[in-house]
Design a protein around this motif. Structure first.
Motif, PDB file in Angstrom:
ATOM      1  N   GLU A 119       0.827  -1.208   0.000  1.00 24.23           N
ATOM      2  CA  GLU A 119       0.000   0.000   0.000  1.00 24.23           C
ATOM      3  C   GLU A 119       0.862   1.258   0.000  1.00 24.23           C
ATOM      4  O   GLU A 119       0.552   2.237  -0.693  1.00 24.23           O
ATOM      5  N   LEU A 120       1.952   1.242   0.752  1.00 26.08           N
ATOM      6  CA  LEU A 120       2.864   2.395   0.764  1.00 26.08           C
ATOM      7  C   LEU A 120       3.418   2.681  -0.628  1.00 26.08           C
ATOM      8  O   LEU A 120       3.431   3.832  -1.086  1.00 26.08           O
ATOM      9  N   LEU A 121       3.891   1.644  -1.300  1.00 29.37           N
ATOM     10  CA  LEU A 121       4.462   1.828  -2.631  1.00 29.37           C
ATOM     11  C   LEU A 121       3.400   2.216  -3.645  1.00 29.37           C
ATOM     12  O   LEU A 121       3.650   3.006  -4.553  1.00 29.37           O
ATOM     13  N   LEU A 122       2.197   1.657  -3.487  1.00 31.06           N
ATOM     14  CA  LEU A 122       1.108   2.010  -4.387  1.00 31.06           C
ATOM     15  C   LEU A 122       0.753   3.491  -4.245  1.00 31.06           C
ATOM     16  O   LEU A 122       0.589   4.206  -5.248  1.00 31.06           O
ATOM     17  N   GLN A 123       0.644   3.955  -3.017  1.00 32.30           N
ATOM     18  CA  GLN A 123       0.347   5.373  -2.786  1.00 32.30           C
ATOM     19  C   GLN A 123       1.448   6.262  -3.350  1.00 32.30           C
ATOM     20  O   GLN A 123       1.181   7.304  -3.954  1.00 32.30           O
ATOM     21  N   GLU A 124       2.694   5.851  -3.155  1.00 34.44           N
ATOM     22  CA  GLU A 124       3.821   6.634  -3.655  1.00 34.44           C
ATOM     23  C   GLU A 124       3.831   6.685  -5.178  1.00 34.44           C
ATOM     24  O   GLU A 124       4.056   7.743  -5.773  1.00 34.44           O
ATOM     25  N   ALA A 125       3.577   5.547  -5.818  1.00 37.99           N
ATOM     26  CA  ALA A 125       3.555   5.500  -7.278  1.00 37.99           C
ATOM     27  C   ALA A 125       2.433   6.375  -7.835  1.00 37.99           C
ATOM     28  O   ALA A 125       2.639   7.140  -8.789  1.00 37.99           O
ATOM     29  N   GLU A 175       1.708  -4.565 -10.210  1.00 35.88           N
ATOM     30  CA  GLU A 175       3.047  -4.881 -10.706  1.00 35.88           C
ATOM     31  C   GLU A 175       3.472  -3.908 -11.803  1.00 35.88           C
ATOM     32  O   GLU A 175       4.621  -3.465 -11.847  1.00 35.88           O
ATOM     33  N   ILE A 176       2.529  -3.565 -12.683  1.00 30.01           N
ATOM     34  CA  ILE A 176       2.842  -2.615 -13.761  1.00 30.01           C
ATOM     35  C   ILE A 176       3.236  -1.264 -13.170  1.00 30.01           C
ATOM     36  O   ILE A 176       4.220  -0.640 -13.585  1.00 30.01           O
ATOM     37  N   LYS A 177       2.471  -0.812 -12.179  1.00 30.40           N
ATOM     38  CA  LYS A 177       2.783   0.474 -11.538  1.00 30.40           C
ATOM     39  C   LYS A 177       4.134   0.420 -10.848  1.00 30.40           C
ATOM     40  O   LYS A 177       4.929   1.369 -10.924  1.00 30.40           O
ATOM     41  N   LEU A 178       4.408  -0.683 -10.154  1.00 27.75           N
ATOM     42  CA  LEU A 178       5.664  -0.806  -9.439  1.00 27.75           C
ATOM     43  C   LEU A 178       6.845  -0.814 -10.405  1.00 27.75           C
ATOM     44  O   LEU A 178       7.863  -0.167 -10.171  1.00 27.75           O
ATOM     45  N   ASN A 179       6.706  -1.555 -11.510  1.00 33.71           N
ATOM     46  CA  ASN A 179       7.779  -1.596 -12.494  1.00 33.71           C
ATOM     47  C   ASN A 179       8.057  -0.207 -13.070  1.00 33.71           C
ATOM     48  O   ASN A 179       9.206   0.189 -13.262  1.00 33.71           O
ATOM     49  N   GLU A 183      11.515   2.002 -12.657  1.00 37.56           N
ATOM     50  CA  GLU A 183      12.213   2.574 -13.811  1.00 37.56           C
ATOM     51  C   GLU A 183      12.379   4.082 -13.662  1.00 37.56           C
ATOM     52  O   GLU A 183      13.393   4.654 -14.070  1.00 37.56           O
ATOM     53  N   GLN A 184      11.372   4.716 -13.062  1.00 35.05           N
ATOM     54  CA  GLN A 184      11.374   6.171 -12.958  1.00 35.05           C
ATOM     55  C   GLN A 184      12.161   6.684 -11.760  1.00 35.05           C
ATOM     56  O   GLN A 184      12.867   7.702 -11.854  1.00 35.05           O
ATOM     57  N   GLU A 185      12.079   5.988 -10.624  1.00 39.17           N
ATOM     58  CA  GLU A 185      12.606   6.519  -9.372  1.00 39.17           C
ATOM     59  C   GLU A 185      13.859   5.808  -8.859  1.00 39.17           C
ATOM     60  O   GLU A 185      14.623   6.404  -8.113  1.00 39.17           O
ATOM     61  N   ILE A 186      14.029   4.542  -9.211  1.00 40.35           N
ATOM     62  CA  ILE A 186      15.188   3.793  -8.729  1.00 40.35           C
ATOM     63  C   ILE A 186      16.305   3.932  -9.761  1.00 40.35           C
ATOM     64  O   ILE A 186      16.231   3.377 -10.854  1.00 40.35           O
ATOM     65  N   THR A 187      17.334   4.683  -9.412  1.00 40.13           N
ATOM     66  CA  THR A 187      18.409   4.970 -10.352  1.00 40.13           C
ATOM     67  C   THR A 187      19.740   4.424  -9.833  1.00 40.13           C
ATOM     68  O   THR A 187      19.839   3.966  -8.697  1.00 40.13           O
ATOM     69  N   GLY A 188      20.736   4.501 -10.678  1.00 33.88           N
ATOM     70  CA  GLY A 188      22.063   4.070 -10.261  1.00 33.88           C
ATOM     71  C   GLY A 188      22.197   2.575 -10.112  1.00 33.88           C
ATOM     72  O   GLY A 188      22.987   2.096  -9.295  1.00 33.88           O
ATOM     73  N   THR A 189      21.436   1.812 -10.906  1.00 31.96           N
ATOM     74  CA  THR A 189      21.509   0.354 -10.817  1.00 31.96           C
ATOM     75  C   THR A 189      22.292  -0.248 -11.990  1.00 31.96           C
ATOM     76  O   THR A 189      22.228  -1.461 -12.210  1.00 31.96           O
TER      77      THR A 189
END
Length: 252
Positions: A119-125, A175-179, A183-189
């Motif tokens: 729920e936290l990640l869903l709200q953030e996305a 899952e689509i939202k999380l992916n 891609e948008q927020e997790i950088t430097g990988t």
């Protein structure tokens, strides 16, 4: 078993992901060793192709009333219906990955944690304007259905996982939202060739040159695993930050 596992990967994606994040510093080396062995194995022990193999029995889930509110996250309620689905999936996940599932309190805690973090990640996305289109959800659903010879077989697996087609679509949308969020927020990988070579050299030192396959055969898979490790690390840090900033209440 292979088809069941393919479906489980989708519906258990978040749970598996967050289990890996939950205690990263203590388990990173262990996970690395296990992933490396999987990458270099000549057999597919976790996803056998033999459809005749029976699915292992799973302990009966301790369900709650579907309308019971099990937790709130920033005012958003998580009901018993979602809890029951996640509880059953958590049991299956524990068994699939060789974890002890007889401790009901542990399974319950993991279920609640997974729901809260989801729920936290869903709200953030969604706060970032990230959405999942119906066409994308339906396309992913059809891809899953194509793994089964008949629709009846697909329905049987949904029933085993305590899911409906609608709840599966909700999982796919998440899952689509999380992916998209990753891609948008997790950088430097990004992973360099030097990092992959070092990872491979570590494998060779553990298994011996005679047991490890040629570097070229596993290079891409090792690279993908290193990327996933970096994503898990960043996502785990983000989740902890979101928890600190959020109002969370567990009600069961």
């Amino acid at each position: 078993m292979k088809k069941i596992f393919l479906l489980m990967i989708v519906v258990l994606f978040l749970s598996i992901f967050l289990v890996a994040c939950s205690d990263q510093e203590e388990t990173e080396q262990e996970n690395t060793d296990e992933n490396t062995e999987e990458a270099t194995s000549d057999t597919e022990e976790t996803t056998p192709d033999t459809e005749e193999e029976a699915t292992p029995d799973v302990p009966e889930a301790e369900t709650v009333d579907e309308d019971t509110i099990v937790a709130t996250v920033n005012g958003e309620e998580i009901n018993g219906s979602k809890y029951n689905q996640m509880y059953n999936q958590t049991l299956l996940m524990f068994q699939q990955y060789g974890q002890e599932a007889s401790d009901a309190a542990q399974v319950k805690e993991q279920t609640i944690n997974s729901l809260i973090e989801q729920e936290l990640l869903l709200q953030e996305a969604e706060s970032k304007g990230i959405e999942a289109s119906s066409s994308d959800v339906n396309e992913n659903l059809e891809e899953i259905k194509s793994q089964f010879e008949t629709n009846e077989e697909f329905e049987q697996q949904l029933e085993q996982l305590k899911l409906t087609e609608q709840s599966l679509k909700e999982q796919l949308a998440y899952e689509i939202k999380l992916n998209q969020y990753i891609e948008q927020e997790i950088t430097g990988t990004e992973v360099t060739e030097e990092e992959v070579q070092e990872y491979y050299d570590q494998l060779v030192s553990q298994q011996g040159e005679g047991e490890a396959p040629p570097f070229e055969e596993v290079q891409q898979q090792l690279k993908e695993q290193l990327v996933q490790q970096k994503e898990r690390s960043q996502l785990g840090t983000l989740i902890e930050s979101l928890k600190e900033q959020s109002e969370i209440e567990t009600l069961i």
